[in-house]
Write an enzyme that holds these catalytic residues in place. Sequence first.
Site, PDB file in Angstrom:
ATOM      1  CE  LYS A 177      -4.521   1.315   2.120  1.00 33.59           C
ATOM      2  NZ  LYS A 177      -5.365   1.054   3.506  1.00 33.59           N
TER       3      LYS A 177
HETATM    4  O1  G3P Z   1      -9.387   2.329   4.466  1.00 32.44           O
HETATM    5  C1  G3P Z   1      -9.455   3.666   5.045  1.00 32.44           C
HETATM    6  C2  G3P Z   1      -9.800   3.550   6.288  1.00 32.44           C
HETATM    7  O2  G3P Z   1      -8.440   2.937   7.151  1.00 32.44           O
HETATM    8  C3  G3P Z   1      -9.939   5.436   6.813  1.00 32.44           C
HETATM    9  O3  G3P Z   1     -11.259   5.258   7.050  1.00 32.44           O
HETATM   10  O4  G3P Z   1     -12.758   6.186   8.737  1.00 32.44           O
HETATM   11  O5  G3P Z   1      -9.819   6.853   9.242  1.00 32.44           O
HETATM   12  O6  G3P Z   1     -11.555   7.618   7.175  1.00 32.44           O
HETATM   13  P1  G3P Z   1     -11.244   6.398   8.135  1.00 32.44           P
END
Ligand code: G3P
Length: 217
Positions: free
Chosen positions: A87
């Site tokens: 990634k």
């Molecule tokens: O896959 C990306 C994710 O982990 C981010 O999620 O909820 O932190 O925006 P969030």
Amino acid sequence: MKFFIDTANLSQIKEAHDLGILDGVTTNPSLMAKEGIKGYDAIMRHYVDICNIVEGDVSAEVVATDLEGMIREGEELAALSEKIVVKIPMIKEGVKAIRYFSQKGIKTNCTLVFSAGQALLAAKAGATYLSPFIGRIDDTGHDGLDLIEQIVDIYATYNFETQVLAASIRSPLHIIKCAQVGADVITAPLDAIMALLNHPLTDIGLAKFLADAKKMA
Ligand code: G3P
């Protein structure tokens, strides 16, 4: 549409895997830190533990931001398992790293994507997956789903092989809407995936069937 779980928590990964619908896992440094994983060896062991649970792809993120560092880290991660997807953040050196790994046949997931322009660059560089963060776009007062739709449309027009992996998903509705606009993959927390199971009429209907079944005993 593939279902990935967005966590580094082993018991949640097992739970989603046991449901029989899991196609892979995505992690990031925030999710790894949340599990209390510290130090190079523990990090590498944890990725191996995840790979031992699931059959599909497991995204492991580099933390270097220079090309040389991203290549070194990415190669070390990719050596852990064929399931590992490197990634890489959507930055200039990241695009170069994606091109490098693509030419070596190593899978990549381009992360922190917030625009169609970034999606074009990642696809041109040969990314396996592209991760637009729809929840974080919603947080700014814009509609993250619009971006998914736009990228799906562009990739279809040019037959790009990069798969649109909708990330930063916060709810079951996000998942359903991603399916409607043709995202190739969603990655979501366990609770958003499990919430897809629920409908009050299912519960009411089942209670009635079970009550009636007793009458036949
Ligand atoms: O896959 C990306 C994710 O982990 C981010 O999620 O909820 O932190 O925006 P969030």
